[in-house]
Write a protein that holds these residues in place. Structure first.
Motif, mmCIF file in Angstrom:
data_model
loop_
_atom_site.group_PDB
_atom_site.id
_atom_site.type_symbol
_atom_site.label_atom_id
_atom_site.label_comp_id
_atom_site.label_asym_id
_atom_site.label_seq_id
_atom_site.Cartn_x
_atom_site.Cartn_y
_atom_site.Cartn_z
ATOM 1 N N PHE A 78 -17.900 36.399 26.202
ATOM 2 C CA PHE A 78 -18.111 35.671 27.602
ATOM 3 C C PHE A 78 -18.340 34.085 27.375
ATOM 4 O O PHE A 78 -19.092 33.362 28.031
ATOM 5 C CB PHE A 78 -19.202 36.142 28.688
ATOM 6 N N ASN A 105 -9.738 28.482 34.081
ATOM 7 C CA ASN A 105 -10.757 27.542 34.563
ATOM 8 C C ASN A 105 -12.286 27.553 34.685
ATOM 9 O O ASN A 105 -12.842 28.217 35.705
ATOM 10 C CB ASN A 105 -10.451 27.057 35.918
ATOM 11 N N TYR A 106 -12.803 27.260 33.401
ATOM 12 C CA TYR A 106 -14.365 27.745 33.218
ATOM 13 C C TYR A 106 -14.620 26.412 32.677
ATOM 14 O O TYR A 106 -13.846 25.809 31.604
ATOM 15 C CB TYR A 106 -14.770 28.811 32.471
ATOM 16 N N THR A 107 -15.875 25.794 33.040
ATOM 17 C CA THR A 107 -16.320 24.511 32.638
ATOM 18 C C THR A 107 -16.202 24.523 30.896
ATOM 19 O O THR A 107 -15.688 23.506 30.329
ATOM 20 C CB THR A 107 -17.664 24.275 32.965
ATOM 21 N N GLY A 108 -16.837 25.606 30.596
ATOM 22 C CA GLY A 108 -16.868 25.495 28.664
ATOM 23 C C GLY A 108 -15.499 25.442 28.124
ATOM 24 O O GLY A 108 -15.161 24.793 27.266
ATOM 25 N N ASP A 109 -14.591 26.496 28.698
ATOM 26 C CA ASP A 109 -13.248 26.691 28.386
ATOM 27 C C ASP A 109 -12.468 25.004 28.411
ATOM 28 O O ASP A 109 -11.834 24.816 27.479
ATOM 29 C CB ASP A 109 -12.364 27.409 29.023
ATOM 30 N N THR A 145 -18.004 22.833 43.741
ATOM 31 C CA THR A 145 -18.025 23.899 42.780
ATOM 32 C C THR A 145 -17.212 23.372 41.519
ATOM 33 O O THR A 145 -16.576 22.330 41.669
ATOM 34 C CB THR A 145 -17.466 25.227 43.364
ATOM 35 N N ALA A 146 -17.475 24.115 40.551
ATOM 36 C CA ALA A 146 -16.444 23.885 39.226
ATOM 37 C C ALA A 146 -14.973 24.372 39.787
ATOM 38 O O ALA A 146 -14.128 24.331 38.628
ATOM 39 C CB ALA A 146 -17.043 24.687 37.945
ATOM 40 N N GLY A 147 -14.740 24.708 40.685
ATOM 41 C CA GLY A 147 -13.478 24.946 41.143
ATOM 42 C C GLY A 147 -13.067 26.522 41.023
ATOM 43 O O GLY A 147 -13.985 27.392 40.496
ATOM 44 N N ARG A 149 -11.984 30.148 39.682
ATOM 45 C CA ARG A 149 -11.990 30.676 38.410
ATOM 46 C C ARG A 149 -10.453 31.191 38.075
ATOM 47 O O ARG A 149 -9.802 31.554 38.837
ATOM 48 C CB ARG A 149 -12.869 31.914 38.278
ATOM 49 N N HIS A 219 -16.988 37.632 34.466
ATOM 50 C CA HIS A 219 -18.311 37.701 33.677
ATOM 51 C C HIS A 219 -19.533 38.181 34.267
ATOM 52 O O HIS A 219 -20.569 37.720 33.964
ATOM 53 C CB HIS A 219 -18.517 36.046 33.330
ATOM 54 N N PRO A 222 -21.592 36.192 40.359
ATOM 55 C CA PRO A 222 -21.711 36.924 41.851
ATOM 56 C C PRO A 222 -20.313 36.474 42.502
ATOM 57 O O PRO A 222 -19.573 35.538 42.248
ATOM 58 C CB PRO A 222 -22.880 36.299 42.483
ATOM 59 N N GLY A 223 -20.196 37.422 43.496
ATOM 60 C CA GLY A 223 -19.003 37.217 44.492
ATOM 61 C C GLY A 223 -19.281 36.643 45.966
ATOM 62 O O GLY A 223 -20.184 35.942 45.996
ATOM 63 N N ARG A 224 -18.471 36.880 46.669
ATOM 64 C CA ARG A 224 -18.531 36.386 48.276
ATOM 65 C C ARG A 224 -19.722 37.098 48.732
ATOM 66 O O ARG A 224 -20.539 36.519 49.500
ATOM 67 C CB ARG A 224 -17.474 36.573 48.658
#
Lengths: 333, 197
Positions: A78, A105-109, A145-147, A149, A219, A222-224
């Motif tokens: 992860f 689309n994840y910040t680290g990637d 948000t980071a946008g 996923r 990963h 959490p969801g909605r």
């Protein structure tokens, strides 16, 4: 925690050893933790590189081979791989036509692939174009948000862009096809249980017996919302409705419908879900043109599933049907 | 301040990261993906091995090696962010290290790479007040205190960047792990560099 492992610290290297033994047709660079197509670089073909945290198998290494990816980079569980790996993968698959990076689309990637592209261009002048996958409707796409996923659509992007590259299309054309798949695909996931990261040794989050998490990430993010466990037909509606609410899927050539297992759910339940999904689509007047059912982008041992719909047209269906020969997806060969 | 002082600072940072690894991971489990402590510790352990094997002659060379090592070893978002910070520090360090100047460069680098603004609940929220304090003429102890205050001020914030942003309102109530590790960097500077600045 009960797992088929030796030492939590060696899960990825041990798995790569097994992957190499099982699939001699691909090359595994154990030091860099990259998996490369056996005949790479393919001269004149755009190279496709993806990668991400481990724990989503068969994504990405399972999709390395003719008709799909040229190389995949495996990060820690992860955790995004590091730029050195992406640079090595990019150099290994550069056949002179440029290299496409497919990035979830994840910040680290995003940041690691961005650094890698800068390093490759500074070093060798190889042209690199990045396409970001962000199809998860569970996340609000906003400045706050980071946008969204990158989830299920990643598999479809890798297959379809891989077919476009195999046809000999240019880097910008292959990138356009990848962006088109992302633009026309939407996903939503659900967890019945948490996953357990080997190094952590305990479940990532608590989910009581009678509850499920709607809108889960791959990963364990959490969801909605949390709701009581429901029958499959109601679950299908919880997943498909937000997808249909986000993009108009009518009026095309139908959809490629993908019901994905999160790793801990048996195939028989995925087929129960697929039946419910097709019934909802039939009521909405959306034909299912193609299908994919199985665990293709998982979250370790999490129980649950995700639904991905891709609005199809002639071009996308033709590329979807093209031959592919990878450890985890093989047909027409 | 020469390479030896910077070497001591980085080693103390590595020691603090190792000592607080579980706390960093616990903070990250609450609002992220639970690997900040493990990832930073892996990176700083590699940094210490590098410093043992290849002592660097100048602060600039040392900052650069630290940055490259972190980029290569950490992964996730912290690798590129800390790596970029140290590479920018390398570029800003002349013959004489001016801590306010190099940490300002680090802050600019983190903002450029991560596109975060103050108040987004990130590393920036601890680093920015520390840099402001140094630029206002405060000593390192005061700068470390400013970082800690910035870290504590992230507790009620709703995250707008990184994985924590998926939580929305649920990200409030926990300190940001990145702001917490940045505070350790400043604490290590205060401990090892004293009032050299």
């Amino acid at each position: 925690m009960k797992k088929l492992i030796n030492d939590p610290a060696n899960v990825i290297s041990d798995a790569l050893l097994g992957f190499a033994a099982a699939h001699p047709e691909v090359r595994v660079d154990h030091e860099n933790r990259i998996v490369v197509r056996g005949d790479a670089p393919v001269q004149g073909k755009v190279g496709l590189v993806s990668g991400g945290g481990s724990g989503h198998e068969p994504l990405h290494a399972g999709f390395v081979g003719p008709g799909m990816l040229d190389a995949a980079c495996a990060g820690e569980i992860f955790t995004s791989p590091v730029p050195d790996q992406m640079v090595a993968a990019t150099q290994a698959v550069d056949g002179g036509a440029g290299v496409l990076h497919i990035v979830k689309n994840y910040t680290g990637d995003i940041m690691n692939f961005e650094l890698a592209a800068e390093m490759v261009e500074a070093d060798s002048g190889t042209q690199v174009v990045s396409v970001v996958v962000d199809d998860d409707v569970a996340v609000q796409d906003s400045l706050y948000t980071a946008g969204r996923r990158g989830v299920g659509a990643t598999v479809l992007v890798e297959k379809i862009a891989g077919a476009a590259a195999a046809e000999g299309r240019s880097l910008s054309e292959v990138a356009d096809v990848a962006r088109k798949v992302n633009a026309y695909a939407r996903s939503m996931g659900l967890a019945l249980t948490s996953c357990t990261v080997p190094a952590a040794g305990k479940p990532t989050f608590d989910l009581p017996e009678g509850e499920m998490e709607v809108g889960i990430g791959i990963h364990g993010e959490p969801g909605r919302r949390r709701v009581p466990v429901a029958p499959a037909n109601e679950i299908a509606d919880m997943l498909v409705s937000p997808i249909l609410g986000d993009l108009d899927f009518t009026g095309g050539d139908g959809v490629i419908a993908f019901v994905n297992g999160m790793g801990g759910t048996p195939l028989i339940e995925l087929y129960v879900m697929f039946n419910e999904v097709t019934q909802i689509l039939a009521k909405a007047g959306i034909p299912v043109a193609r299908s994919l059912v199985g665990p293709y982008i998982t979250s370790l041992d999490m129980a649950g599933c995700s639904v991905t719909l891709l609005k199809a047209d002639d071009e996308l269906l033709r590329l979807w049907d093209a031959p592919v020969n990878t450890p985890a997806l093989r047909r027409g060969v | 301040m020469g390479a030896e002082a910077v070497d001591a600072w980085i080693r103390e940072f590595a020691r603090l990261i190792a000592a607080n690894k579980d706390e960093l991971t616990a903070l990250d489990s609450a609002i992220g993906d639970g690997d900040h402590g493990t990832n930073m510790d892996r990176g700083l352990t590699a940094v210490v091995s590098m410093l043992d094997a290849e002592p660097q002659a100048t602060p600039s060379a040392l900052f650069k090696k630290v940055g490259m090592t972190l980029i290569s070893k950490v992964g996730g978002a912290s690798g590129p962010l800390y790596g970029t910070a140290f590479l920018r520090m390398a570029a800003a360090a002349g013959d004489e290290v001016d801590l306010a100047k190099v940490l300002r460069a680090a802050l600019d680098g983190v903002i450029a790479r991560g596109k975060a603004e103050p108040g987004d609940k990130t590393m920036v929220d601890a680093l920015a007040p520390a840099v402001d304090a140094l630029e206002a003429g405060a000593g390192l102890a005061a700068a470390a205190e400013a970082a800690a205050k910035g870290r504590d001020a992230t507790i009620p914030l709703v995250a707008r960047k990184g994985r924590a942003s998926y939580l929305g309102e649920r990200s409030a109530g926990h300190a940001d792990p990145g702001a917490t590790s940045v505070t350790l960097l400043l604490t290590a500077a205060a401990t090892t560099l004293g009032d050299q600045n």
